[in-house]
Design an enzyme around this catalytic site. Structure first.
Site, mmCIF file in Angstrom:
data_model
loop_
_atom_site.group_PDB
_atom_site.id
_atom_site.type_symbol
_atom_site.label_atom_id
_atom_site.label_comp_id
_atom_site.label_asym_id
_atom_site.label_seq_id
_atom_site.Cartn_x
_atom_site.Cartn_y
_atom_site.Cartn_z
ATOM 1 N N ILE A 52 0.163 -1.060 0.190
ATOM 2 C CA ILE A 52 -0.148 -0.136 0.456
ATOM 3 C C ILE A 52 0.923 1.595 -0.092
ATOM 4 O O ILE A 52 0.184 2.722 0.213
ATOM 5 C CB ILE A 52 -0.969 0.153 1.295
ATOM 6 C CG1 ILE A 52 -0.205 -0.033 2.582
ATOM 7 C CG2 ILE A 52 -1.959 -1.063 1.228
ATOM 8 C CD1 ILE A 52 -1.062 0.319 3.509
ATOM 9 N N TYR A 53 2.692 0.852 0.520
ATOM 10 C CA TYR A 53 3.143 2.181 0.325
ATOM 11 C C TYR A 53 3.845 2.784 -1.392
ATOM 12 O O TYR A 53 4.772 1.640 -1.490
ATOM 13 C CB TYR A 53 3.756 2.369 1.692
ATOM 14 C CG TYR A 53 3.553 2.113 2.784
ATOM 15 C CD1 TYR A 53 2.581 3.196 3.033
ATOM 16 C CD2 TYR A 53 4.206 0.858 3.805
ATOM 17 C CE1 TYR A 53 2.333 3.163 4.446
ATOM 18 C CE2 TYR A 53 3.706 0.758 5.146
ATOM 19 C CZ TYR A 53 2.410 1.721 5.333
ATOM 20 O OH TYR A 53 2.347 1.538 6.650
ATOM 21 N N GLY A 54 3.095 3.312 -1.983
ATOM 22 C CA GLY A 54 3.007 3.345 -3.651
ATOM 23 C C GLY A 54 2.025 3.096 -4.259
ATOM 24 O O GLY A 54 0.806 3.466 -4.091
ATOM 25 N N ASN A 59 5.783 -0.248 -5.683
ATOM 26 C CA ASN A 59 6.021 0.634 -3.978
ATOM 27 C C ASN A 59 7.279 -0.054 -3.349
ATOM 28 O O ASN A 59 8.052 -0.775 -3.398
ATOM 29 C CB ASN A 59 4.717 -0.377 -3.662
ATOM 30 C CG ASN A 59 4.425 -1.777 -3.846
ATOM 31 O OD1 ASN A 59 5.043 -2.858 -3.063
ATOM 32 N ND2 ASN A 59 3.393 -2.505 -4.587
ATOM 33 N N LYS A 83 1.906 -5.108 5.034
ATOM 34 C CA LYS A 83 1.207 -4.201 5.557
ATOM 35 C C LYS A 83 0.542 -4.645 4.138
ATOM 36 O O LYS A 83 1.040 -4.011 2.878
ATOM 37 C CB LYS A 83 0.447 -2.959 5.940
ATOM 38 C CG LYS A 83 -0.630 -2.632 6.411
ATOM 39 C CD LYS A 83 0.067 -1.380 6.239
ATOM 40 C CE LYS A 83 0.180 -0.700 8.188
ATOM 41 N NZ LYS A 83 1.505 -0.454 8.206
#
Length: 350
Positions: A52-54, A59, A83
Site C-alpha cells: 500500500i506504500y506506493g 511500492n 501491510k
C-alpha cells in the site's frame, strides 16, 4: 536493548519505509537503499513495508527486492512487516479470504524470495468481513510456512480479542505519539498488555510535527498529503507547536533533539504496559535514520514532566481528515484519496 517478536530479535526502534514513495516525492532507489542499510547498521531491524506504500507497479516491496538483491546476506538480519489488503487509490479493502490470498500472493511475487515476510497484516479490518475470516486466511499462509506471523493494524480491543481466538497475534500496529495517545484510552493498550502482544507505534513523530521543523503551514511541502490534515491547518498548527516547544525544553537540557525525546517517550510506554512498544519512525535519509535510532533515554522525572505537559495540553485537530483511518469511514477515505490526487482542499480545511 532488543525485543523478540514471533521468535525473532529486533532492535528497540524500528524503521518505517512508507515515506520513500509519497505521491509528492519519490526517493531514488540508491538513496533509499543507503538509508535502509544505515537503519540496519544502527540496529533498526524491524522494517515496516507494504504493497500500500506506493503504487501497484512500484511500492516498498519493490524497494525490499532491490535492497536484498544488492545485500542478500542481510535478509536474515531484518524483521520484515508487510501491510496489505487495501487499495488506497480506490479505498477498497480486500480482507475476505480471496482478498487476503490475492494480496499475500502479490507480495510474495514482488519479493521473489529475496526476503521473508516475517509478519503480515491487513491494513484495516473490514465492515462486512469478520476479523476471524481475515486472520484465518492469513493463518493458512503461516501454517504453510510462507508467512512468519500475523499482525493487526488500526484495530479495536474487541478485534484483538476475537483475532487471538483464531490464531496467535504477534503484534498490533497503531498510531502512537505525543499527539496520538488514543491507544491508552480505548482499551487497545490494555488488551495488548493482558495478552502479551507487542505494540508497533507508527508515526511516533506526529507525521513530522515532533521533528520541530514544521512550525507553520508553509513548512509543509507543496503537494504533501499533510496539507489536508486537520493538525496542519494554520490555527491548529499554531497551537500544536506549543506542545513541541515544551518537549524542546527537555531536549535542550539533555543535549538531544525533539525527535529523539519524542521517540524515547513512545518507547518508554512499554515499561508501564509490560509489553514491548516499538516506535517505527520513517526516514528517507541516512542522517535522519541515525538521529531517530539514537533516541534519548528519559529519566523517570523527565517522563513525569512530559506526561504533565500532555495532561495540560490540548492537541488541536484530528489525526486525519474525517477520521478516515477508521475502517468505518471507507467512503470518506475514497473521497480523500481522490481529492489528494487532484490536490483539491477538503471541505472545512484551508
Amino acid at each position: 536493548m532488543s525485543y523478540t517478536i514471533a521468535g525473532k530479535h529486533i532492535g528497540r526502534i524500528g524503521f518505517g519505509m512508507g515515506g520513500f514513495l509519497h505521491a509528492h516525492r519519490q526517493i531514488p532507489v540508491d538513496d533509499a537503499i543507503a538509508t535502509m542499510k544505515a537503519a540496519l547498521e544502527a540496529g533498526a531491524t524491524f522494517w515496516n513495508a507494504g504493497e500500500i506504500y506506493g503504487t501497484p507497479d512500484y511500492n516498498t516491496l519493490h524497494l525490499l527486492n532491490a535492497y536484498f538483491t544488492r545485500y542478500p546476506h542481510d535478509a536474515d538480519k531484518v524483521f520484515i512487516s508487510v501491510k496489505g489488503c487495501l487499495d488506497l487509490k480506490t479505498a477498497q479493502l480486500f480482507v475476505d479470504k480471496a482478498g487476503v490470498k490475492r494480496s499475500i500472493d502479490n507480495c510474495l511475487r514482488i519479493l521473489d524470495g529475496k526476503c521473508r515476510i516475517d509478519l503480515f497484516e491487513a491494513a484495516r479490518g473490514g465492515l462486512d468481513v469478520p476479523i476471524e475470516e481475515t486472520v484465518g486466511a492469513i493463518a493458512e499462509y503461516v501454517k504453510a510456512g510462507a508467512v512468519g506471523s500475523i499482525g493487526l493494524s488500526e484495530c479495536s480491543a474487541a478485534s484483538i480479542r476475537r483475532a487471538v481466538a483464531v490464531h496467535p497475534i504477534a503484534a498490533v500496529e497503531i498510531e502512537l505519539s505525543l499527539f496520538a495517545t488514543d491507544v491508552f484510552g480505548n482499551g487497545v493498550a490494555d488488551a495488548c498488555a493482558e495478552l502479551g502482544i507487542p505494540l508497533i507505534a507508527y508515526s511516533p513523530l506526529g507525521k513530522g510535527i515532533l521533528t520541530g521543523q514544521l512550525r507553520k503551514p508553509e513548512d509543509v511541502p507543496e503537494g504533501d498529503y499533510r496539507r489536508f490534515f486537520p493538525r496542519f491547518q494554520p490555527e491548529a498548527l499554531e497551537e500544536n507547536v506549543k506542545l513541541v516547544d515544551e518537549v524542546k525544553a527537555v531536549a535542550e537540557r539533555k543535549g538531544c533533539t525533539v525527535a529523539q525525546v519524542a521517540i524515547a517517550w513512545v518507547a518508554a510506554r512499554g515499561k508501564k504496559l509490560g509489553v514491548p512498544v516499538v516506535p517505527i519512525p520513517g526516514a528517507t535519509t541516512v542522517t535522519r535514520v541515525r538521529e531517530n535510532t539514537a533516541a534519548a533515554e528519559l529519566t523517570d522525572g523527565e517522563l513525569k514532566e512530559i506526561d504533565g505537559v500532555l495532561e495540560k495540553a490540548e492537541v488541536k485537530g484530528g489525526r486525519a481528515p474525517f477520521g478516515f483511518w477508521s475502517s468505518t469511514n471507507l467512503e470518506l477515505l475514497a473521497l480523500f484519496t481522490r481529492l489528494c490526487r487532484h490536490l483539491v482542499p477538503l471541505p472545512g480545511t484551508k
